[in-house]
Design a protein around this motif. Structure first.
Motif, short mmCIF file in Angstrom:
data_model
loop_
_atom_site.label_atom_id
_atom_site.label_comp_id
_atom_site.label_asym_id
_atom_site.label_seq_id
_atom_site.Cartn_x
_atom_site.Cartn_y
_atom_site.Cartn_z
N ARG A 186 19.51 12.72 7.87
CA ARG A 186 19.09 13.42 6.75
C ARG A 186 19.62 14.63 6.57
NH1 ARG A 186 17.35 8.85 5.94
NH2 ARG A 186 15.58 8.12 5.72
N VAL A 188 5.01 16.93 -2.80
CA VAL A 188 6.16 16.32 -2.34
C VAL A 188 6.67 15.67 -3.63
CG1 VAL A 188 6.62 14.30 -0.71
CG2 VAL A 188 4.64 15.79 -0.26
N LYS A 189 8.11 15.61 -3.40
CA LYS A 189 9.14 15.18 -4.60
C LYS A 189 8.43 13.54 -4.71
CE LYS A 189 11.07 18.92 -5.26
NZ LYS A 189 11.27 19.65 -6.49
N SER A 190 8.99 12.93 -5.75
CA SER A 190 8.89 11.66 -6.04
C SER A 190 9.69 10.94 -5.08
CB SER A 190 9.38 11.24 -7.44
OG SER A 190 10.47 11.47 -7.89
N VAL A 191 9.16 9.85 -4.51
CA VAL A 191 9.81 9.11 -3.49
C VAL A 191 10.79 8.29 -3.86
CG1 VAL A 191 9.33 7.41 -1.67
CG2 VAL A 191 7.47 9.28 -2.00
N LEU A 192 10.54 7.82 -5.32
CA LEU A 192 11.61 6.93 -5.59
C LEU A 192 12.49 7.55 -6.73
CD1 LEU A 192 9.65 3.69 -5.98
CD2 LEU A 192 11.62 4.19 -4.36
N GLU A 240 15.65 21.10 -9.41
CA GLU A 240 14.16 20.64 -9.61
C GLU A 240 14.06 19.09 -9.76
OE1 GLU A 240 15.11 23.72 -11.71
OE2 GLU A 240 14.99 24.36 -10.17
N ARG A 250 15.50 16.95 -8.02
CA ARG A 250 15.68 16.20 -6.67
C ARG A 250 14.82 15.26 -6.40
NH1 ARG A 250 17.80 21.23 -4.81
NH2 ARG A 250 19.92 21.31 -4.26
N ASN A 251 15.08 14.04 -5.88
CA ASN A 251 13.84 13.31 -5.14
C ASN A 251 13.55 13.69 -3.73
OD1 ASN A 251 15.74 11.87 -4.03
ND2 ASN A 251 16.09 10.11 -5.36
N LEU A 252 12.66 12.85 -3.08
CA LEU A 252 12.36 13.21 -1.93
C LEU A 252 13.55 13.17 -0.98
CD1 LEU A 252 10.01 13.94 -0.15
CD2 LEU A 252 9.79 11.53 0.62
N ILE A 253 14.37 12.30 -0.94
CA ILE A 253 15.48 12.11 -0.07
C ILE A 253 16.40 13.23 -0.30
CG2 ILE A 253 16.77 10.24 -1.31
CD1 ILE A 253 16.65 10.02 2.36
#
Lengths: 93, 500
Positions: free
Chosen positions: A15, A89-93, B339, B341-344
């Motif tokens: 990552r 947390v940011k969107s997972v998808l 802003e 960005r997604n999780l990954i």
């Protein structure tokens, strides 16, 4: 020799986003370090057990009791992004 | 030095507040040049000092470390203060709790002046890899102070602290102590709790003290050692007053010298080391030649085990729960709105911009070695060779009480000298790394200094100086597991009898 594709694959697993230039540098660096550590291949390790803990400590048991962490607000204040007391947390998808 | 200051405090020659102020004044004056401190904990220090003065004023007896100013490597959490591990990824991290060693130091009444500079996440041997700029060696500002605990060694050498704490995974306390001309101890693996110290390689890491004298190191160790329920790897062996063992006597001790190490040395480091051996003989210790046939594999073993554990330990720095999140980073070259960005993408970019080159290199190396299909060839094989190295030490320690080696192959090098090739930097740790691999305690003590002129004839090469300046050169003693007593006793005996 570790190829650039392999470096990109490892970076994905770890990552870590890498620039093109970094991919090149790490491909070279990691290859030379792997060459350097490959001398371990000459050691005969037949029948040798791997070291799990260096001073030989084994299972440490303790009471399964909860300890309350008092300074919760300090932890919450560290969230990079939050809504009320939740870590956003940011969107997972 | 601690005993002297303690006497001054109890004899009312100086107050703890005055002492702390004196140190802050010196830091103010000198540290712009040295860059040894990253954060000053002034408020905490003054509050601690005032409390000590109140005790003295009301006639309450104070402990030996009470009111004595020290510094903490910025990888150990001090509640309420910034703790960065010298990484941008933790630039805004305020520790929400005290590490166990800090809790113990606070209880002992020690005064904490600030947090010291280091290589990022303790990865390096020169502090050149700090995200906040390198620390300079107080002995010679053109040279590195060593690393990774370079700031902790420099503050003691420059009298910007009386004592300090460092961490040591492959030599990070002992090598900077050697470069700066001070004493540094890596205790036995598990002797000191690591709760609240950011982990680098968990099967190797240990916290330990740096100070001007062996006695001072023993005083700090007595405070920080001991079992801790918050660290499952801390040993169940109770803390002792280690100063009680400093008798000055070594005639009952057998000290092993490794033939191969002795032969490899060149230049000033060789002369310095031979003089140390002579001194121990003169003091009545028995010097014996020993063999550690597998010790030569310590470096490659280390450069497998350490990166593997690093890749696991540093996985938690992902920009989600604390530390730098990529959205904070203003990068004008990005072709998307941060802003969005997604999780990954947040993971990838937080770690891309947050980590410096060395942590990235080690995480990558470890991830590779642990990835599917490579585990047996790298990590498992390394842990087996580790067993063989340990067996060498068990055999050696059935014949001798201590093992004597140089701390480093040569004295402090100049800035930039070893940054181009990572392996050159890794070789710095050749004598120190084995103690971490096998878990034994090891100390670096200043030996006879080396003139830069003599050093120019060594393998360092290229560098010819005729100013005759002397650089510190340490020697290292390694002891049996949990035998800090004999280790400190022998180190102390040299120190009080040296003429250099």
């Amino acid at each position: 020799m570790i190829t650039k594709e392999e470096v990109q694959h490892i970076a994905g697993l770890a990552r870590i986003g890498l620039s093109e230039k970094e991919v090149e540098i790490y491909s070279k660096d990691i290859s030379s370090i792997l060459d350097w550590i490959s001398e371990l291949k000459e050691v005969d390790v037949t029948g040798v057990s791997p070291t799990a803990h260096i001073t030989g400590m084994e299972n440490r048991l303790r009471e399964d009791a909860q300890i309350d962490f008092e300074n919760k607000s300090a932890v919450i204040n560290l969230f990079p992004d939050r809504k009320d007391n939740f870590d956003k947390v940011k969107s997972v998808l | 030095m601690i005993q002297e200051l303690h006497n001054k405090l109890i004899n009312h020659e100086i107050t703890a507040v005055q002492l702390a102020e004196e140190y802050f004044a010196r830091i103010e004056k000198q540290d712009k040049d040295l860059n040894a401190y990253l954060t000053l904990t002034t408020e905490l220090a003054m509050e601690q000092a005032r409390r000590v003065d109140e005790k003295i004023a009301t006639g309450i007896e104070i402990g030996i470390l009470e009111g004595i100013p020290g510094a903490i490597k910025d990888i150990i959490c001090v509640e309420g203060y910034r703790t960065t591990a010298a990484s941008k990824i933790l630039d805004n991290y305020i520790a929400p709790y005290d590490a166990t060693v800090i809790k113990k130091l606070k209880e002992s009444g020690a005064v904490i002046l600030g947090k010291t500079n280091m290589d990022e996440f303790a990865m390096g041997s020169s502090t050149e890899k700090s995200a906040y700029g390198p620390t300079k060696n107080p002995v010679d500002l053109e040279r590195v102070p060593g690393g990774s605990s370079g700031g902790s060694a420099a503050v003691v050498a420059a009298d910007e602290a009386v004592w300090s704490l460092g961490t040591d995974t492959g030599g990070s306390i002992r090598q900077p102590a050697s470069f700066c001309g001070v004493v540094g101890l890596k205790p036995t693996y598990g002797r000191v709790s690591r709760y609240g110290a950011m982990a680098m390689a968990s099967s190797l890491d240990q916290i330990g003290p740096i100070a001007n004298t062996v006695e001072d190191v023993a005083i700090v160790l007595s405070v920080i050692a001991g079992e801790d329920r918050m660290d499952g790897t801390s040993a169940q062996s109770p803390a002792k007053d280690y100063t009680k063992y400093l008798t000055g006597e070594v005639s009952d001790l057998k000290i092993g010298v490794v033939k191969e190490y002795r032969e490899k040395l060149t230049g000033g480091a060789k002369t310095s080391f031979e003089k140390v051996i002579e001194k121990y003989e003169e003091l009545g210790a028995e010097i014996r030649e020993i063999e550690l046939p597998h010790a030569k594999y310590s470096l490659p073993v280390y450069y497998i085990i350490m990166p593997c554990e690093v890749s696991s330990n540093l996985a938690k720095y992902d920009g989600i729960r604390y530390g730098m999140q990529a959205a904070d980073h203003e990068d004008t070259t990005l072709d998307f709105v941060p802003e969005d960005r997604n999780l990954i993408e947040t993971y990838l970019d937080s770690r891309r911009y947050g980590f410096g080159a060395e942590p990235k290199r080690r995480i990558m190396l470890g991830t590779y070695a642990l990835s599917s299909g490579y585990y047996d060839a790298y990590y498992l094989r390394a842990q087996k060779v580790r067993t063989l190295i340990k067996q060498d030490f068990e055999k050696a320690f059935s014949e001798v009480d201590l093992i004597l080696t140089p701390t480093t192959p040569s004295p402090a090098f100049k800035f930039g000298e070893k940054t181009a090739d990572p392996i050159q930097m890794y070789l710095e740790d050749i004598f120190t790394i084995t103690a971490n691999i096998v878990g034994v305690p090891a100390i670096s003590v200043p030996g006879p200094p080396v003139s830069t002129q003599a050093d120019a004839s060594s393998s360092r090469g290229g560098e010819v100086e005729v100013d005759g300046k002397k650089l510190p050169q340490g020697f290292q003693l390694m002891g049996k597991w949990f035998d800090e007593e004999n280790l400190l006793r022998a180190a102390h005996a040299y120190e009080i009898n040296k003429q250099n």
